[in-house]
Design a protein around this motif. Structure first.
Motif, PDB file in Angstrom:
ATOM      1  N   LEU A  57       0.844  -1.194   0.000  1.00  0.00           N
ATOM      2  CA  LEU A  57       0.000   0.000   0.000  1.00  0.00           C
ATOM      3  C   LEU A  57       0.881   1.245   0.000  1.00  0.00           C
ATOM      4  CD1 LEU A  57      -2.618  -1.103   2.684  1.00  0.00           C
ATOM      5  CD2 LEU A  57      -3.058  -0.841   0.241  1.00  0.00           C
ATOM      6  N   GLN A  58       0.572   2.183  -0.893  1.00  0.00           N
ATOM      7  CA  GLN A  58       1.363   3.396  -1.001  1.00  0.00           C
ATOM      8  C   GLN A  58       0.480   4.623  -0.780  1.00  0.00           C
ATOM      9  OE1 GLN A  58       4.799   3.520  -1.545  1.00  0.00           O
ATOM     10  NE2 GLN A  58       4.635   1.299  -1.224  1.00  0.00           N
ATOM     11  N   LEU A  59       0.977   5.563   0.030  1.00  0.00           N
ATOM     12  CA  LEU A  59       0.240   6.800   0.270  1.00  0.00           C
ATOM     13  C   LEU A  59       0.327   7.671  -0.981  1.00  0.00           C
ATOM     14  CD1 LEU A  59      -1.338   8.440   2.405  1.00  0.00           C
ATOM     15  CD2 LEU A  59       0.848   9.521   3.026  1.00  0.00           C
ATOM     16  N   ARG A  60      -0.829   8.018  -1.532  1.00  0.00           N
ATOM     17  CA  ARG A  60      -0.897   8.816  -2.761  1.00  0.00           C
ATOM     18  C   ARG A  60      -1.860   9.993  -2.577  1.00  0.00           C
ATOM     19  NH1 ARG A  60       3.500   6.552  -4.515  1.00  0.00           N
ATOM     20  NH2 ARG A  60       3.305   4.590  -5.706  1.00  0.00           N
ATOM     21  N   GLU A  61      -1.630  11.016  -3.364  1.00  0.00           N
ATOM     22  CA  GLU A  61      -2.594  12.108  -3.516  1.00  0.00           C
ATOM     23  C   GLU A  61      -3.376  11.822  -4.789  1.00  0.00           C
ATOM     24  OE1 GLU A  61      -3.404  14.904  -1.889  1.00  0.00           O
ATOM     25  OE2 GLU A  61      -1.952  14.855  -0.239  1.00  0.00           O
ATOM     26  N   ILE A  62      -4.681  11.587  -4.652  1.00  0.00           N
ATOM     27  CA  ILE A  62      -5.511  11.300  -5.823  1.00  0.00           C
ATOM     28  C   ILE A  62      -6.703  12.249  -5.832  1.00  0.00           C
ATOM     29  CG2 ILE A  62      -4.815   8.872  -5.793  1.00  0.00           C
ATOM     30  CD1 ILE A  62      -7.598   8.202  -4.681  1.00  0.00           C
ATOM     31  N   SER A  82      -6.669   2.893  17.601  1.00  0.00           N
ATOM     32  CA  SER A  82      -6.614   3.756  16.419  1.00  0.00           C
ATOM     33  C   SER A  82      -5.181   4.001  15.956  1.00  0.00           C
ATOM     34  CB  SER A  82      -7.281   5.100  16.713  1.00  0.00           C
ATOM     35  OG  SER A  82      -8.634   4.916  17.036  1.00  0.00           O
ATOM     36  N   PHE A  83      -5.027   4.106  14.638  1.00  0.00           N
ATOM     37  CA  PHE A  83      -3.727   4.368  14.014  1.00  0.00           C
ATOM     38  C   PHE A  83      -3.920   5.372  12.876  1.00  0.00           C
ATOM     39  CE2 PHE A  83      -3.743   0.069  15.659  1.00  0.00           C
ATOM     40  CZ  PHE A  83      -2.506  -0.082  16.263  1.00  0.00           C
ATOM     41  N   PRO A  84      -2.883   6.163  12.566  1.00  0.00           N
ATOM     42  CA  PRO A  84      -2.967   7.058  11.420  1.00  0.00           C
ATOM     43  C   PRO A  84      -3.079   6.276  10.112  1.00  0.00           C
ATOM     44  CG  PRO A  84      -1.127   7.662  12.852  1.00  0.00           C
ATOM     45  CD  PRO A  84      -1.613   6.326  13.311  1.00  0.00           C
ATOM     46  N   LEU A  85      -3.756   6.861   9.143  1.00  0.00           N
ATOM     47  CA  LEU A  85      -3.983   6.219   7.848  1.00  0.00           C
ATOM     48  C   LEU A  85      -2.696   5.701   7.223  1.00  0.00           C
ATOM     49  CD1 LEU A  85      -5.836   5.624   5.376  1.00  0.00           C
ATOM     50  CD2 LEU A  85      -5.346   7.963   4.606  1.00  0.00           C
ATOM     51  N   GLU A  86      -1.628   6.482   7.302  1.00  0.00           N
ATOM     52  CA  GLU A  86      -0.385   6.119   6.617  1.00  0.00           C
ATOM     53  C   GLU A  86       0.303   4.896   7.233  1.00  0.00           C
ATOM     54  OE1 GLU A  86       0.387   9.898   9.120  1.00  0.00           O
ATOM     55  OE2 GLU A  86      -1.171   9.098   7.784  1.00  0.00           O
ATOM     56  N   GLN A  87      -0.172   4.438   8.366  1.00  0.00           N
ATOM     57  CA  GLN A  87       0.401   3.240   8.989  1.00  0.00           C
ATOM     58  C   GLN A  87      -0.339   1.959   8.589  1.00  0.00           C
ATOM     59  OE1 GLN A  87       0.954   3.588  13.246  1.00  0.00           O
ATOM     60  NE2 GLN A  87       1.933   5.595  13.077  1.00  0.00           N
ATOM     61  N   ALA A  88      -1.129   2.007   7.536  1.00  0.00           N
ATOM     62  CA  ALA A  88      -1.954   0.858   7.149  1.00  0.00           C
ATOM     63  C   ALA A  88      -1.141  -0.409   6.941  1.00  0.00           C
ATOM     64  CB  ALA A  88      -2.745   1.190   5.880  1.00  0.00           C
ATOM     65  N   ASN A  89       0.017  -0.310   6.280  1.00  0.00           N
ATOM     66  CA  ASN A  89       0.831  -1.509   6.046  1.00  0.00           C
ATOM     67  C   ASN A  89       1.265  -2.167   7.346  1.00  0.00           C
ATOM     68  OD1 ASN A  89       1.233  -1.743   3.064  1.00  0.00           O
ATOM     69  ND2 ASN A  89       2.090   0.314   3.300  1.00  0.00           N
ATOM     70  N   SER A  90       1.786  -1.376   8.278  1.00  0.00           N
ATOM     71  CA  SER A  90       2.284  -1.947   9.526  1.00  0.00           C
ATOM     72  C   SER A  90       1.142  -2.482  10.381  1.00  0.00           C
ATOM     73  CB  SER A  90       3.093  -0.902  10.313  1.00  0.00           C
ATOM     74  OG  SER A  90       2.309   0.228  10.629  1.00  0.00           O
ATOM     75  N   VAL A  91      -0.027  -1.835  10.330  1.00  0.00           N
ATOM     76  CA  VAL A  91      -1.184  -2.322  11.076  1.00  0.00           C
ATOM     77  C   VAL A  91      -1.640  -3.674  10.527  1.00  0.00           C
ATOM     78  CG1 VAL A  91      -3.610  -1.889  11.602  1.00  0.00           C
ATOM     79  CG2 VAL A  91      -1.953  -0.028  11.765  1.00  0.00           C
ATOM     80  N   LEU A  92      -1.687  -3.797   9.203  1.00  0.00           N
ATOM     81  CA  LEU A  92      -2.067  -5.065   8.588  1.00  0.00           C
ATOM     82  C   LEU A  92      -1.040  -6.164   8.883  1.00  0.00           C
ATOM     83  CD1 LEU A  92      -3.419  -3.601   5.287  1.00  0.00           C
ATOM     84  CD2 LEU A  92      -4.707  -5.201   6.711  1.00  0.00           C
ATOM     85  N   GLU A  93       0.229  -5.790   8.971  1.00  0.00           N
ATOM     86  CA  GLU A  93       1.257  -6.762   9.341  1.00  0.00           C
ATOM     87  C   GLU A  93       1.049  -7.235  10.772  1.00  0.00           C
ATOM     88  OE1 GLU A  93       6.139  -7.123   9.666  1.00  0.00           O
ATOM     89  OE2 GLU A  93       5.257  -5.548   8.425  1.00  0.00           O
ATOM     90  N   ASP A  94       0.721  -6.307  11.674  1.00  0.00           N
ATOM     91  CA  ASP A  94       0.428  -6.695  13.054  1.00  0.00           C
ATOM     92  C   ASP A  94      -0.788  -7.616  13.117  1.00  0.00           C
ATOM     93  OD1 ASP A  94       2.543  -5.299  14.102  1.00  0.00           O
ATOM     94  OD2 ASP A  94       1.360  -3.545  14.690  1.00  0.00           O
ATOM     95  N   ARG A 132      -9.606  -5.123  17.310  1.00  0.00           N
ATOM     96  CA  ARG A 132      -9.822  -4.405  16.047  1.00  0.00           C
ATOM     97  C   ARG A 132      -8.919  -3.190  15.966  1.00  0.00           C
ATOM     98  NH1 ARG A 132     -11.931  -7.329  12.104  1.00  0.00           N
ATOM     99  NH2 ARG A 132     -13.278  -6.210  10.653  1.00  0.00           N
ATOM    100  N   ALA A 133      -8.338  -2.974  14.800  1.00  0.00           N
ATOM    101  CA  ALA A 133      -7.575  -1.756  14.524  1.00  0.00           C
ATOM    102  C   ALA A 133      -8.421  -0.840  13.668  1.00  0.00           C
ATOM    103  CB  ALA A 133      -6.268  -2.093  13.801  1.00  0.00           C
ATOM    104  N   VAL A 134      -8.266   0.465  13.875  1.00  0.00           N
ATOM    105  CA  VAL A 134      -9.029   1.459  13.127  1.00  0.00           C
ATOM    106  C   VAL A 134      -8.065   2.516  12.592  1.00  0.00           C
ATOM    107  CG1 VAL A 134     -10.823   3.233  13.274  1.00  0.00           C
ATOM    108  CG2 VAL A 134     -11.083   1.099  14.550  1.00  0.00           C
ATOM    109  N   LEU A 135      -8.177   2.816  11.297  1.00  0.00           N
ATOM    110  CA  LEU A 135      -7.367   3.859  10.676  1.00  0.00           C
ATOM    111  C   LEU A 135      -8.114   5.180  10.681  1.00  0.00           C
ATOM    112  CD1 LEU A 135      -6.020   1.926   7.551  1.00  0.00           C
ATOM    113  CD2 LEU A 135      -4.845   2.297   9.727  1.00  0.00           C
ATOM    114  N   THR A 136      -7.392   6.249  10.995  1.00  0.00           N
ATOM    115  CA  THR A 136      -8.011   7.597  11.000  1.00  0.00           C
ATOM    116  C   THR A 136      -7.228   8.501  10.070  1.00  0.00           C
ATOM    117  OG1 THR A 136      -6.693   8.190  12.962  1.00  0.00           O
ATOM    118  CG2 THR A 136      -8.915   7.353  13.336  1.00  0.00           C
ATOM    119  N   PRO A 137      -7.871   9.052   9.041  1.00  0.00           N
ATOM    120  CA  PRO A 137      -7.164   9.938   8.083  1.00  0.00           C
ATOM    121  C   PRO A 137      -6.646  11.200   8.742  1.00  0.00           C
ATOM    122  CG  PRO A 137      -9.263   9.168   7.191  1.00  0.00           C
ATOM    123  CD  PRO A 137      -9.243   8.787   8.641  1.00  0.00           C
TER     124      PRO A 137
END
Length: 340
Positions: free
Chosen positions: A17-22, A314-326, A335-340
């Motif tokens: 997963l890569q952080l992008r501006e879209i 809760s975790f910051p959005l940009e930590q999605a990869n590490s959260v999924l690894e955990d 449960r883990a929750v991502l917050t933008p």
């Protein structure tokens, strides 16, 4: 907008997963609403999609995509035909992002089984982002008293747990085993207790057994080896009236089948082959898949009325990869929750 975009499939350790501006989503249909995402739960099914485990099922159907399918946020814009929602209102979005609305399933309140169902984070761009659009028909209002991070897990883990308990044909005082007490399993314990059942939590990880106790399980048993487990179960509980399985393991599915009395019910909330099944025991094997819009409303109502415990971090959005690894290595308590 910022989004964690999946451009290639691969092990989560490789940070696919890569952080992008879209480009921010725009309202395209008259009954759509634009939602600023405040929380998105992290689900193991997303991990399977990201790592390519479910390519044989056509998941994800295309790349690049944005995962994430248990979403809570605030409406910032509404389409001209929207009647029941307003700007500033908080809503939740489940994996069921839309359906055809006219097939037999949709007409009978089973729109989650629609052959043309749209799935958030799979056929539609998902919630690992700052904004999303959804039809007002598939948005569920959130009470003001519910924090977004608390409510988000209800929109996949919650409805999946609720439907699984209903599928187990719950009856007061009967005993159900929950095999796999994690993000979904701990909510399953609570919904089963609301039905008056005796609940046995089963997990490999002692931390997950502690979670089961925390949310009201009457007993917990650690899984090590099938014969040892069955011996302990029979000694402490006898065989189960029903079992609900969320552990993605054929060994655990087999264990659950063998843990249930003749004539009992085993509910599978995971994709798994059934290695052994004795038809002469008259047991029922039943699959379960999220739920309908009506089910989703019930889940939110029950959580509010009963002040359900939802264990999350809760975790910051940009930590999605590490959260999924955990999550992959069972380092997430529930449960883990991502917050933008």
């Amino acid at each position: 907008m910022r989004a964690m975009v999946l451009e290639r499939l691969g092990p989560i350790e490789g940070k696919p997963l890569q952080l992008r501006e879209i480009e921010t989503h725009k309202i395209k249909k008259n009954n759509d609403v634009l939602v600023r995402i405040e929380a998105c739960g992290v689900c193991r099914s997303q991990l399977h999609g990201i790592e390519g485990d479910w390519q044989k099922y056509g998941i994800p159907p295309a790349l690049p995509t944005i995962p994430g399918h248990e979403i809570v946020g605030t409406i910032t814009q509404i389409g001209p035909s929207v009647k029941n929602l307003k700007v500033g209102q908080r809503i939740g979005i489940s994996p069921l992002h839309g359906s055809c609305m006219h097939c037999d399933y949709c007409k009978t309140g089973k729109e989650h089984l629609c052959d043309q169902a749209e799935i958030t984070g799979e056929t539609m761009l998902g919630g690992y982002a700052e904004y999303i659009t959804v039809s007002e028909d598939f948005a569920t209002p959130i009470p003001d008293s519910m924090k977004s991070e608390y409510a988000a897990p209800l929109f996949c883990a919650g409805i999946t747990a609720y439907k699984a308990v209903k599928a187990s044909e719950p009856t007061r005082q009967k005993t159900v085993g929950i095999f796999g007490v994690g993000g979904v399993g701990h909510l399953t314990v609570e919904f089963a207790k609301l039905e008056g059942m005796r609940v046995v939590g089963v997990a490999r990880n002692k931390a997950h057994l502690d979670v089961a106790k925390k949310v009201g399980a009457d007993n917990v048993i650690q899984f090590t080896e099938q014969n040892e487990f069955l011996s302990t179960l029979k000694k402490e509980e006898g065989l189960l009236d029903s079992a609900i399985v969320f552990a993605p393991s054929e060994k655990i599915v087999d264990l659950a089948i063998n843990s249930v009395k003749k004539g009992g019910t085993i509910v599978l909330g995971v994709l798994a082959s059934i290695p052994n099944f004795d038809v002469f025991t008259e047991k029922t094997l039943r699959g379960t898949l999220i739920g309908s819009r009506s089910d989703m409303v019930d889940v939110v109502r029950l959580a509010k009325q009963n002040d359900m415990k939802i264990i999350f971090k809760s975790f910051p959005l940009e930590q999605a990869n590490s959260v999924l690894e955990d999550l992959k290595y069972s380092r997430i308590e529930a449960r883990a929750v991502l917050t933008p």
